[in-house]
Scaffold this motif. Structure first.
Motif, PDB file in Angstrom:
ATOM      1  N   TYR A 130       4.915 -31.616 -10.464  1.00  0.00           N
ATOM      2  CA  TYR A 130       4.484 -32.997 -10.278  1.00  0.00           C
ATOM      3  C   TYR A 130       4.333 -33.748 -11.607  1.00  0.00           C
ATOM      4  CZ  TYR A 130       3.890 -32.339  -5.298  1.00  0.00           C
ATOM      5  OH  TYR A 130       4.135 -32.121  -3.969  1.00  0.00           O
ATOM      6  N   LYS A 131       4.209 -35.040 -11.502  1.00  0.00           N
ATOM      7  CA  LYS A 131       4.116 -35.946 -12.645  1.00  0.00           C
ATOM      8  C   LYS A 131       2.986 -35.521 -13.588  1.00  0.00           C
ATOM      9  CE  LYS A 131       3.778 -40.962 -13.533  1.00  0.00           C
ATOM     10  NZ  LYS A 131       3.683 -42.284 -12.861  1.00  0.00           N
ATOM     11  N   GLY A 132       3.256 -35.568 -14.881  1.00  0.00           N
ATOM     12  CA  GLY A 132       2.273 -35.159 -15.863  1.00  0.00           C
ATOM     13  C   GLY A 132       1.335 -36.285 -16.264  1.00  0.00           C
ATOM     14  N   LYS A 133       0.109 -35.928 -16.580  1.00  0.00           N
ATOM     15  CA  LYS A 133      -0.851 -36.889 -17.096  1.00  0.00           C
ATOM     16  C   LYS A 133      -0.715 -36.966 -18.618  1.00  0.00           C
ATOM     17  CE  LYS A 133      -4.129 -36.524 -13.306  1.00  0.00           C
ATOM     18  NZ  LYS A 133      -5.560 -36.426 -12.932  1.00  0.00           N
ATOM     19  N   VAL A 134      -1.012 -38.145 -19.181  1.00  0.00           N
ATOM     20  CA  VAL A 134      -0.691 -38.393 -20.585  1.00  0.00           C
ATOM     21  C   VAL A 134      -1.665 -37.761 -21.578  1.00  0.00           C
ATOM     22  CG1 VAL A 134       0.505 -40.533 -20.019  1.00  0.00           C
ATOM     23  CG2 VAL A 134      -1.926 -40.606 -20.641  1.00  0.00           C
ATOM     24  N   GLY A 135      -2.705 -37.100 -21.096  1.00  0.00           N
ATOM     25  CA  GLY A 135      -3.666 -36.470 -22.001  1.00  0.00           C
ATOM     26  C   GLY A 135      -3.019 -35.486 -22.952  1.00  0.00           C
ATOM     27  N   VAL A 136      -2.041 -34.729 -22.457  1.00  0.00           N
ATOM     28  CA  VAL A 136      -1.359 -33.749 -23.311  1.00  0.00           C
ATOM     29  C   VAL A 136      -0.652 -34.441 -24.468  1.00  0.00           C
ATOM     30  CG1 VAL A 136       0.716 -33.767 -21.844  1.00  0.00           C
ATOM     31  CG2 VAL A 136       0.268 -31.813 -23.331  1.00  0.00           C
ATOM     32  N   ALA A 137      -0.071 -35.611 -24.218  1.00  0.00           N
ATOM     33  CA  ALA A 137       0.614 -36.366 -25.271  1.00  0.00           C
ATOM     34  C   ALA A 137      -0.390 -36.878 -26.297  1.00  0.00           C
ATOM     35  CB  ALA A 137       1.393 -37.532 -24.660  1.00  0.00           C
ATOM     36  N   TRP A 138      -1.539 -37.357 -25.830  1.00  0.00           N
ATOM     37  CA  TRP A 138      -2.563 -37.868 -26.733  1.00  0.00           C
ATOM     38  C   TRP A 138      -3.067 -36.763 -27.663  1.00  0.00           C
ATOM     39  CZ3 TRP A 138      -7.707 -37.298 -28.079  1.00  0.00           C
ATOM     40  CH2 TRP A 138      -8.286 -38.373 -28.764  1.00  0.00           C
ATOM     41  N   ILE A 139      -3.315 -35.582 -27.099  1.00  0.00           N
ATOM     42  CA  ILE A 139      -3.774 -34.452 -27.915  1.00  0.00           C
ATOM     43  C   ILE A 139      -2.711 -34.069 -28.939  1.00  0.00           C
ATOM     44  CG2 ILE A 139      -4.395 -31.997 -27.869  1.00  0.00           C
ATOM     45  CD1 ILE A 139      -5.653 -32.492 -25.111  1.00  0.00           C
ATOM     46  N   ALA A 140      -1.452 -34.080 -28.524  1.00  0.00           N
ATOM     47  CA  ALA A 140      -0.360 -33.719 -29.435  1.00  0.00           C
ATOM     48  C   ALA A 140      -0.291 -34.687 -30.615  1.00  0.00           C
ATOM     49  CB  ALA A 140       0.963 -33.713 -28.681  1.00  0.00           C
ATOM     50  N   LEU A 141      -0.420 -35.986 -30.355  1.00  0.00           N
ATOM     51  CA  LEU A 141      -0.321 -36.967 -31.428  1.00  0.00           C
ATOM     52  C   LEU A 141      -1.554 -36.947 -32.332  1.00  0.00           C
ATOM     53  CD1 LEU A 141       1.349 -40.090 -29.763  1.00  0.00           C
ATOM     54  CD2 LEU A 141       2.395 -38.211 -31.027  1.00  0.00           C
ATOM     55  N   GLU A 142      -2.723 -36.785 -31.736  1.00  0.00           N
ATOM     56  CA  GLU A 142      -3.949 -36.781 -32.535  1.00  0.00           C
ATOM     57  C   GLU A 142      -4.063 -35.518 -33.397  1.00  0.00           C
ATOM     58  OE1 GLU A 142      -6.782 -39.015 -32.816  1.00  0.00           O
ATOM     59  OE2 GLU A 142      -5.150 -40.349 -32.175  1.00  0.00           O
ATOM     60  N   SER A 143      -3.549 -34.407 -32.906  1.00  0.00           N
ATOM     61  CA  SER A 143      -3.658 -33.137 -33.637  1.00  0.00           C
ATOM     62  C   SER A 143      -2.448 -32.870 -34.527  1.00  0.00           C
ATOM     63  CB  SER A 143      -3.819 -31.973 -32.656  1.00  0.00           C
ATOM     64  OG  SER A 143      -2.639 -31.811 -31.871  1.00  0.00           O
ATOM     65  N   GLY A 144      -1.308 -33.499 -34.192  1.00  0.00           N
ATOM     66  CA  GLY A 144      -0.077 -33.249 -34.937  1.00  0.00           C
ATOM     67  C   GLY A 144       0.560 -31.914 -34.617  1.00  0.00           C
ATOM     68  N   ALA A 145       0.085 -31.262 -33.549  1.00  0.00           N
ATOM     69  CA  ALA A 145       0.578 -29.929 -33.207  1.00  0.00           C
ATOM     70  C   ALA A 145       1.800 -29.995 -32.291  1.00  0.00           C
ATOM     71  CB  ALA A 145      -0.529 -29.132 -32.514  1.00  0.00           C
ATOM     72  N   PRO A 146       2.658 -28.971 -32.338  1.00  0.00           N
ATOM     73  CA  PRO A 146       3.796 -28.925 -31.425  1.00  0.00           C
ATOM     74  C   PRO A 146       3.343 -28.599 -30.008  1.00  0.00           C
ATOM     75  CG  PRO A 146       3.664 -26.884 -32.674  1.00  0.00           C
ATOM     76  CD  PRO A 146       2.613 -27.797 -33.243  1.00  0.00           C
ATOM     77  N   VAL A 147       4.156 -29.006 -29.054  1.00  0.00           N
ATOM     78  CA  VAL A 147       3.899 -28.682 -27.649  1.00  0.00           C
ATOM     79  C   VAL A 147       4.931 -27.644 -27.217  1.00  0.00           C
ATOM     80  CG1 VAL A 147       3.794 -29.552 -25.283  1.00  0.00           C
ATOM     81  CG2 VAL A 147       2.986 -30.977 -27.174  1.00  0.00           C
ATOM     82  N   ILE A 148       4.454 -26.521 -26.690  1.00  0.00           N
ATOM     83  CA  ILE A 148       5.341 -25.440 -26.269  1.00  0.00           C
ATOM     84  C   ILE A 148       5.312 -25.344 -24.744  1.00  0.00           C
ATOM     85  CG2 ILE A 148       5.823 -22.972 -26.440  1.00  0.00           C
ATOM     86  CD1 ILE A 148       4.300 -23.007 -29.116  1.00  0.00           C
ATOM     87  N   PRO A 149       6.420 -25.672 -24.065  1.00  0.00           N
ATOM     88  CA  PRO A 149       6.442 -25.583 -22.598  1.00  0.00           C
ATOM     89  C   PRO A 149       6.420 -24.136 -22.119  1.00  0.00           C
ATOM     90  CG  PRO A 149       8.608 -26.171 -23.442  1.00  0.00           C
ATOM     91  CD  PRO A 149       7.696 -26.168 -24.626  1.00  0.00           C
ATOM     92  N   VAL A 150       5.675 -23.905 -21.056  1.00  0.00           N
ATOM     93  CA  VAL A 150       5.545 -22.553 -20.493  1.00  0.00           C
ATOM     94  C   VAL A 150       5.744 -22.639 -18.980  1.00  0.00           C
ATOM     95  CG1 VAL A 150       4.001 -20.603 -20.091  1.00  0.00           C
ATOM     96  CG2 VAL A 150       3.932 -21.820 -22.286  1.00  0.00           C
ATOM     97  N   ALA A 151       6.587 -21.773 -18.447  1.00  0.00           N
ATOM     98  CA  ALA A 151       6.824 -21.731 -17.000  1.00  0.00           C
ATOM     99  C   ALA A 151       6.316 -20.414 -16.430  1.00  0.00           C
ATOM    100  CB  ALA A 151       8.314 -21.889 -16.706  1.00  0.00           C
ATOM    101  N   MET A 152       5.438 -20.521 -15.455  1.00  0.00           N
ATOM    102  CA  MET A 152       4.905 -19.349 -14.761  1.00  0.00           C
ATOM    103  C   MET A 152       5.669 -19.154 -13.455  1.00  0.00           C
ATOM    104  SD  MET A 152       2.415 -18.564 -16.861  1.00  0.00           S
ATOM    105  CE  MET A 152       1.574 -17.295 -15.900  1.00  0.00           C
ATOM    106  N   PHE A 153       5.929 -17.893 -13.120  1.00  0.00           N
ATOM    107  CA  PHE A 153       6.636 -17.556 -11.883  1.00  0.00           C
ATOM    108  C   PHE A 153       5.850 -16.483 -11.120  1.00  0.00           C
ATOM    109  CE2 PHE A 153       9.782 -18.843 -15.004  1.00  0.00           C
ATOM    110  CZ  PHE A 153      10.630 -19.685 -14.303  1.00  0.00           C
TER     111      PHE A 153
END
Length: 244
Positions: A130-153
């Motif tokens: 489902y559609k993502g909430k923008v909080g993850v983007a805000w944390i990424a920009l404020e922290s300068g950290a990379p975002v690593i996608p993870v898929a659980m099965f």
């Protein structure tokens, strides 16, 4: 110490025995040190247990504050358990509390730790993404950290929504390549930038997981699914009228 005991002595061996979790792709994408955001799809409560189990580094997940404020023996055991598996309490009951949760996420990443986060905000009600909430983007920009996608099965099969008991089922994990958003530095206040980053993260998750994508928030989808039966009941109460 408690986290180590849960992972290596108490909970970890049991999870490995019954669910045989494996990282089937991308283990090398987790940095050996430094802060990073692990953005995962969310199929079951157990997602927060299996991902940390399979990584050598500690992963910290935000969890609703109710897990840490219970009373009596049950409340104490629940707080001990969720603290032990690396989760931190987050109050999301108001706008200010929600901002506090985001600030906590930034702090965790700036401390050089791995932050686990579910961009969907809640578990998928039907296995779709489902559609993502923008909080993850805000944390990424404020922290300068990379975002690593993870898929659980398989976690939704081992731990179906509403189930009280887990069922043995093989758990698999895919970890994608880090996403760098440094080109948007200083734009954490731009909602269009935040939406663009979040959509890019969700697209990466869709490709990694193979899930069907739904451009609706999962929480909204859950509301709609529970509202339909109620609407049906209301319709049943409307008396029929004869045509004139």
């Amino acid at each position: 110490m408690l986290y180590w005991l849960m992972k290596h002595i108490l909970l970890g061996p049991i999870l490995r025995l019954f669910f045989q979790p494996k990282i089937i792709e991308g283990a090398e994408n987790i940095p050996k040190e430094g802060g990073a955001i692990l953005a995962s799809n969310h199929l079951a409560v157990s997602d927060s247990f299996f991902l940390p189990l399979m990584l050598s580094r500690r992963v910290t997940f935000p969890a609703k504050i109710e897990y840490f404020t219970g009373t009596g023996l049950k409340g104490k055991l629940q707080k001990w358990f969720f603290s032990g598996v690396g989760q931190v309490p987050i109050d999301r009951s108001s706008a200010s509390a929600a901002q506090g949760a985001l600030d906590t996420g930034v702090r965790i990443v700036r401390e050089g730790k791995l932050l686990g986060i579910y961009p969907e905000g809640t578990r998928s009600p039907d296995g779709r993404l489902y559609k993502g909430k923008v909080g993850v983007a805000w944390i990424a920009l404020e922290s300068g950290a990379p975002v690593i996608p993870v898929a659980m099965f398989g976690t939704d099969k081992a731990n179906p929504i509403g189930s009280k008991m887990w069922k043995p089922y093989p758990i698999r994990i895919k970890i994608g390549k880090p996403l760098d958003f440094s080109r948007y530095e200083g734009l954490s206040g731009d909602r269009f930038v935040l939406r663009s980053i979040t959509d890019e993260i969700m697209y990466s998750l869709m490709e990694l997981s193979g899930q069907e994508y739904v451009d609706v928030y999962a929480a909204k989808a859950k509301e709609q699914s529970t509202a339909v039966p109620e609407q049906g009941k209301a319709a049943d109460r409307v008396p029929e009228t004869k045509a004139s």
